[in-house]
Design a protein around this motif. Sequence first.
Motif, short mmCIF file in Angstrom:
data_model
loop_
_atom_site.label_atom_id
_atom_site.label_comp_id
_atom_site.label_asym_id
_atom_site.label_seq_id
_atom_site.Cartn_x
_atom_site.Cartn_y
_atom_site.Cartn_z
N ALA A 254 31.35 28.33 36.18
CA ALA A 254 31.32 29.00 36.66
C ALA A 254 30.59 30.30 35.57
N GLU A 256 29.87 33.00 36.20
CA GLU A 256 30.13 34.60 35.13
C GLU A 256 31.22 34.61 34.23
N CYS A 257 31.17 33.48 33.92
CA CYS A 257 31.72 33.28 32.63
C CYS A 257 31.39 32.83 31.23
N THR A 259 31.86 31.84 28.22
CA THR A 259 32.22 30.33 27.08
C THR A 259 32.85 29.48 28.13
N GLU A 260 31.83 29.11 29.05
CA GLU A 260 32.52 28.20 30.11
C GLU A 260 32.13 26.97 29.38
N GLU A 263 35.62 27.26 28.93
CA GLU A 263 36.40 27.10 30.11
C GLU A 263 36.44 25.60 30.76
N GLY A 311 35.21 36.01 26.10
CA GLY A 311 35.16 35.21 27.02
C GLY A 311 36.75 34.46 26.90
N GLN A 315 38.41 37.04 29.50
CA GLN A 315 38.44 36.13 30.47
C GLN A 315 39.09 34.64 30.67
N GLY A 316 39.63 34.22 29.78
CA GLY A 316 40.03 33.30 29.97
C GLY A 316 41.56 33.18 30.27
N ARG A 319 41.18 34.30 34.16
CA ARG A 319 40.43 33.17 34.58
C ARG A 319 41.55 31.53 34.55
N TYR A 435 34.47 43.75 27.49
CA TYR A 435 35.08 42.98 29.23
C TYR A 435 35.76 44.52 30.25
#
Length: 461
Positions: A254, A256-257, A259-260, A263, A311, A315-316, A319, A435
Amino acid sequence: MPLAAHFAWLWGLEHELLLFASFWFAIGVIDETGIDLLWLVLRVTGRVKTSRVSEPADSPLRGALAVLVPAWNESAVIGAMLDHALRVWPQRDLRIYVGCYSNDAATLAALIGVSEDARLRIVVLDRVGPTTKADCLNRLYAALCQDETRRGFHARGIILHDAEDMVHPAGLVLLDRGLDSADFVQLPVRPEPQAASRWVGGHYCDEFAESHAKAMVVRDWLGVSLPAAGVGCAFSRAAIEAIAARRGSPDPFAAECLTEDYEFGLLVSEAGGRGRFLRVRDENGQLVATREFFPAELVAAVRQKTRWLHGIAFQGWERLGWSASLPELWMRLRDRRGPLTAVVLAVAYSLILLAPMLAAAGWVGVPKPGLAADNEQALHWLLALNFVALLWRIVARCAFTAREYGLREGVWAVLRMPVGNVIAIMAARRALTAYLASLRSGQVIWDHTVHARLPQLAVAT
């Protein structure tokens, strides 16, 4: 307002802050004690243990493996990192893909100086950098797929590494064999001590020594999803393709993430795959881990942990949501507790500043308002519990750090605990700001950490 009234208000504030901090510290005690008790039981009963390498480091791979290395502004380290990896990993089925940007002339120049090796491919992205690390990884994955079509091979797995990593000679075979029974395999990360940054750089040693010797071991045993560290981790091709299909895109990561890697590790489990954390030592007793120098300066450390908190915690939550499984819910709460922990720590440190002033007021005779007996008793029990827990945390932090780095670093680990707390508080504030800004703009920025040193240039290999 008379002086006594002012101090009465301050004493009331102190009591409320103390109750708030004590309560949430007690919740943290329950959380950490659960992990500690599980780890102790597993160790005593022999159900988890650190094993030894069973195959030579130059053993053939089961199939082709591709290492993806995103690079932005990494001219100081990328050349030496690749030379070292290509030397200690001689397997012919290895492919290394390095992604850089056309507007990063210094990194491109450093890559030109890397020793010629048919297993290395440099991919220059068609976008001006930096984008995000995930976007760079997607471009590298696309390049791998193109090579597979042109050259008629198929990579059985993908390994992620960063430009500042010092890979272990046994790491490649260990990851390869791990993919026989798992879709995601993570090796430990071992931050290297830095004499010039005993406090800031050193606190990473303490945190990873405990996390990757205890918490990750417990998570692996519980069978819950494992977070990927972004380095020293391998994913099966089936897992990658399943996650890409789930996203409805040829790109598995992703963009836009922030901390891909974290995730992606959790998504493997959600897609029905299995994750493994492999803690193994080589024939010399050294941990098979990815070594690197973490940020040595306060500003850089805060920036890095800001990205992690942004992230993982914010985001976690947005998402990935939450899980109905109790063990999984527990782990996700642990992952996302960073901002709340920072608030509680900030309150605790404010009490340290407030207490001497109130003590002085009491000493000169300013009357202190009384509190209900039940409130006083509850607070005393909470404070006692937290004090005992603090002593245990100090012992645990010292023991895990000393086990990996020696007794001297174990003692330093205790002294560094406030440093880690201050960095966490500063990073949480910046993460929340970042964020909220991303919600307004719809964009995230790769707040990249610049690296200047490599462990392989500082220690014998």
